[in-house]
Scaffold this motif. Structure first.
Motif, short mmCIF file in Angstrom:
data_model
loop_
_atom_site.label_atom_id
_atom_site.label_comp_id
_atom_site.label_asym_id
_atom_site.label_seq_id
_atom_site.Cartn_x
_atom_site.Cartn_y
_atom_site.Cartn_z
N THR A 1 -9.93 -12.54 -27.09
CA THR A 1 -8.87 -13.83 -26.54
C THR A 1 -10.10 -14.69 -25.81
O THR A 1 -11.19 -14.27 -25.78
CB THR A 1 -8.14 -13.33 -25.62
N GLU A 2 -9.61 -15.89 -25.63
CA GLU A 2 -10.40 -16.96 -24.94
C GLU A 2 -10.02 -17.29 -23.81
O GLU A 2 -10.72 -17.80 -22.77
CB GLU A 2 -10.91 -18.10 -25.96
N ARG A 3 -8.80 -17.38 -23.65
CA ARG A 3 -8.26 -18.22 -22.36
C ARG A 3 -7.27 -17.55 -21.32
O ARG A 3 -7.44 -17.71 -20.41
CB ARG A 3 -7.29 -19.41 -22.86
N VAL A 4 -6.55 -16.48 -22.08
CA VAL A 4 -5.51 -15.76 -21.35
C VAL A 4 -6.42 -15.02 -20.14
O VAL A 4 -7.24 -14.53 -20.41
CB VAL A 4 -4.42 -14.99 -21.99
N ARG A 5 -5.69 -15.10 -19.08
CA ARG A 5 -6.11 -14.25 -17.96
C ARG A 5 -5.80 -12.79 -18.10
O ARG A 5 -4.73 -12.40 -18.77
CB ARG A 5 -5.51 -14.75 -16.51
N LEU A 6 -6.68 -11.86 -17.56
CA LEU A 6 -6.44 -10.46 -17.82
C LEU A 6 -6.14 -9.62 -16.71
O LEU A 6 -7.07 -9.73 -15.58
CB LEU A 6 -7.81 -9.92 -18.45
N GLY A 7 -4.82 -9.03 -16.33
CA GLY A 7 -4.76 -8.35 -15.29
C GLY A 7 -4.32 -7.17 -15.46
O GLY A 7 -3.83 -6.64 -16.35
N VAL A 8 -4.68 -6.47 -14.26
CA VAL A 8 -4.18 -4.75 -14.24
C VAL A 8 -3.35 -4.87 -13.00
O VAL A 8 -3.86 -5.25 -11.88
CB VAL A 8 -5.70 -3.98 -14.39
N ALA B 1 -15.65 -3.64 -12.22
CA ALA B 1 -14.84 -4.95 -12.10
C ALA B 1 -15.78 -6.16 -12.33
O ALA B 1 -15.42 -7.10 -13.14
CB ALA B 1 -14.13 -5.12 -10.74
N ALA B 2 -17.07 -6.31 -11.87
CA ALA B 2 -17.87 -7.20 -12.00
C ALA B 2 -18.20 -7.42 -13.41
O ALA B 2 -18.43 -8.57 -13.99
CB ALA B 2 -19.08 -7.00 -11.19
N THR B 3 -18.52 -6.26 -14.04
CA THR B 3 -18.89 -6.26 -15.57
C THR B 3 -17.66 -6.79 -16.54
O THR B 3 -17.73 -7.63 -17.23
CB THR B 3 -19.23 -4.75 -16.04
N LEU B 4 -16.33 -6.35 -16.13
CA LEU B 4 -15.43 -7.06 -16.84
C LEU B 4 -15.09 -8.35 -16.43
O LEU B 4 -14.87 -9.04 -17.52
CB LEU B 4 -14.23 -6.03 -16.47
N ASP B 5 -15.50 -8.83 -15.29
CA ASP B 5 -15.31 -10.18 -15.02
C ASP B 5 -16.12 -11.03 -15.88
O ASP B 5 -15.90 -12.16 -16.41
CB ASP B 5 -15.48 -10.64 -13.60
N GLY C 1 -15.42 -13.74 -19.15
CA GLY C 1 -15.77 -15.20 -18.95
C GLY C 1 -14.87 -15.46 -17.61
O GLY C 1 -14.56 -16.42 -17.43
N GLY C 2 -14.91 -14.58 -16.64
CA GLY C 2 -14.18 -14.88 -15.27
C GLY C 2 -12.66 -14.91 -15.39
O GLY C 2 -11.96 -15.79 -14.61
N ARG C 3 -12.23 -14.00 -16.11
CA ARG C 3 -10.58 -14.10 -16.21
C ARG C 3 -10.12 -12.73 -15.81
O ARG C 3 -8.66 -12.68 -15.69
CB ARG C 3 -10.28 -14.17 -17.86
N LEU C 4 -10.79 -11.87 -14.90
CA LEU C 4 -10.02 -10.84 -14.34
C LEU C 4 -9.24 -11.05 -13.16
O LEU C 4 -9.27 -12.00 -12.33
CB LEU C 4 -10.99 -9.86 -14.11
N ASP C 5 -8.04 -10.64 -13.16
CA ASP C 5 -7.08 -10.52 -11.72
C ASP C 5 -7.03 -8.84 -11.45
O ASP C 5 -6.35 -8.20 -12.17
CB ASP C 5 -5.71 -11.20 -12.26
N LEU C 6 -7.51 -8.64 -10.46
CA LEU C 6 -7.61 -7.16 -10.02
C LEU C 6 -6.49 -6.62 -9.15
O LEU C 6 -6.66 -6.77 -7.98
CB LEU C 6 -8.88 -7.05 -9.49
N GLY C 7 -5.53 -6.11 -9.64
CA GLY C 7 -4.30 -5.29 -8.71
C GLY C 7 -4.95 -4.29 -8.44
O GLY C 7 -5.35 -3.17 -9.39
N ILE C 8 -4.42 -4.04 -7.17
CA ILE C 8 -4.91 -2.73 -6.40
C ILE C 8 -4.23 -1.97 -5.64
O ILE C 8 -3.13 -2.60 -4.85
CB ILE C 8 -6.42 -2.89 -5.70
N GLY C 9 -3.92 -0.54 -5.76
CA GLY C 9 -2.80 0.22 -4.98
C GLY C 9 -3.62 1.14 -4.44
O GLY C 9 -4.77 1.53 -4.62
N PRO D 1 -13.41 -11.41 -8.13
CA PRO D 1 -12.04 -11.65 -8.65
C PRO D 1 -10.74 -11.66 -7.86
O PRO D 1 -10.87 -11.15 -6.83
CB PRO D 1 -12.04 -10.34 -9.73
N PRO D 2 -9.90 -12.42 -8.21
CA PRO D 2 -8.54 -12.48 -7.11
C PRO D 2 -8.05 -10.68 -7.05
O PRO D 2 -7.99 -10.21 -8.12
CB PRO D 2 -7.67 -13.06 -7.89
N ILE D 3 -7.99 -10.34 -5.69
CA ILE D 3 -7.41 -9.08 -5.72
C ILE D 3 -6.03 -9.07 -5.21
O ILE D 3 -5.61 -9.88 -4.05
CB ILE D 3 -8.11 -8.52 -4.43
N LEU D 4 -5.26 -8.50 -5.98
CA LEU D 4 -3.57 -8.58 -5.63
C LEU D 4 -3.42 -7.14 -5.08
O LEU D 4 -3.41 -6.04 -5.95
CB LEU D 4 -2.96 -8.96 -6.95
N LEU D 5 -2.93 -6.86 -4.13
CA LEU D 5 -2.53 -5.67 -3.56
C LEU D 5 -0.96 -5.45 -3.87
O LEU D 5 -0.12 -6.36 -3.68
CB LEU D 5 -2.45 -5.54 -1.94
#
Length: 306
Positions: A68-75, A92-96, A100-108, A174-178
């Protein structure tokens, strides 16, 4: 409200080829994001078949990043206790960068005792452990982005002066979403994160209360609540219209879209459709080919602006 879509991550339909197909079609249709989840394992003999054959979420996102090229990638979400701060910071840094800077990192913080046992970590004091983990991980990220060496000495995590390069592609991180539904978890999101992501079992009718708690905690911590992101995992089940026992997010495309409007009115800034919690899509009796046909129909029906 921005709209995303979860790729196949549970059950017989969760293959790399089908994940790629959903992600690429979501991007073509203008979706904002695609999402994965984490489940390390399941208790032997469990009758709960919600999580079957779940692949690693970060490896899956790395695969999709190359397609993909544009869509953001979230976990939504990875559980901190199963990692060290250095390991997750590096992954996470490598995936970012890969994306191309599209990672949204959800954490629990995790909830299944069997997973904690297999990972070799205690379940006690998860909240305190999680806060310290975030501080250590952020220190490591900063060291690779020109912030100088990272040194951390805490109750749970400890490392000498080190530098971890490269830092994330997104600045400063990367944005961290708890995740989490309990009030302490919601307040933690307001104090420490870029936002909050709701769980599959959250009642869509009461999301506004959780949002208010997150915002109150952010304001008390001196942060601007208006900058926070609020992401709804919409565990959709498409069914015939007009059922007397209909629940929110269960019903026809038109009924579910109306539920989306109600969720947006409560203050959610983003929502992603997740079919992985529908037993007709992911259960042992489900036909993976039929599941894909239903998912592609849902992709078209819920497409942004469609």
């Amino acid at each position: 409200m921005l709209i995303g879509f979860a790729v196949p991550v549970s059950g017989g339909w969760a293959t790399p080829a089908r994940q790629a197909r959903i992600a690429q079609e979501a991007e073509r249709l203008g979706y904002h994001s695609v999402w994965t989840l984490q489940r390390l394992l399941n208790p032997a003999g469990s009758q709960d078949r919600t999580y079957r054959a779940v692949p690693d979420p970060l490896v899956t996102l790395a695969y999709l990043a190359g397609l993909t090229e544009r869509v953001r990638l979230g976990v939504a979400i990875v559980n901190l206790p199963f990692y060290s701060p250095a390991l997750l910071a590096k992954q996470a840094a490598t995936l970012d960068h890969v994306s191309g800077g599209r990672l949204d990192l959800g954490i629990g913080l995790g909830w299944m005792p069997e997973e904690f046992a297999a990972a070799g970590v205690p379940m006690e004091r998860r909240g305190a452990r999680g806060e310290e983990f975030l501080a250590a991980m952020r220190s490591l990220w900063a060291s690779g982005s020109g912030g100088g060496p990272s040194e951390f000495h805490g109750t749970f995590y400890d490392h000498p002066p080190v530098v971890m390069e490269p830092g994330p592609a997104q600045s400063p991180e990367p944005p961290i979403l708890l995740g989490g539904a309990a009030e302490p978890a919601l307040r933690r999101a307001g104090r420490l994160a870029a936002g909050w992501v709701s769980a599959s079992r959250a009642d869509p009718r009461t999301l506004g209360r959780s949002i208010r708690i997150v915002k109150e905690a952010a304001e008390k911590a001196g942060r601007d609540p208006s900058t926070l992101r609020f992401v709804c995992r919409a565990a959709v089940r498409v069914r015939a219209a007009g059922r007397a026992d209909r629940r929110p997010l269960h019903g026809s495309f038109e009924e579910v879209r109306a539920d989306f409007a109600d969720i947006a009115a409560q203050g959610m800034t983003e929502l992603f459709v997740d079919l992985n919690f529908d037993p007709e899509i992911t259960g042992p009796e489900a036909d993976p080919r039929e599941s894909m046909l239903r998912a592609e129909e849902a992709l078209r029906a819920f497409a942004p602006g469609g």
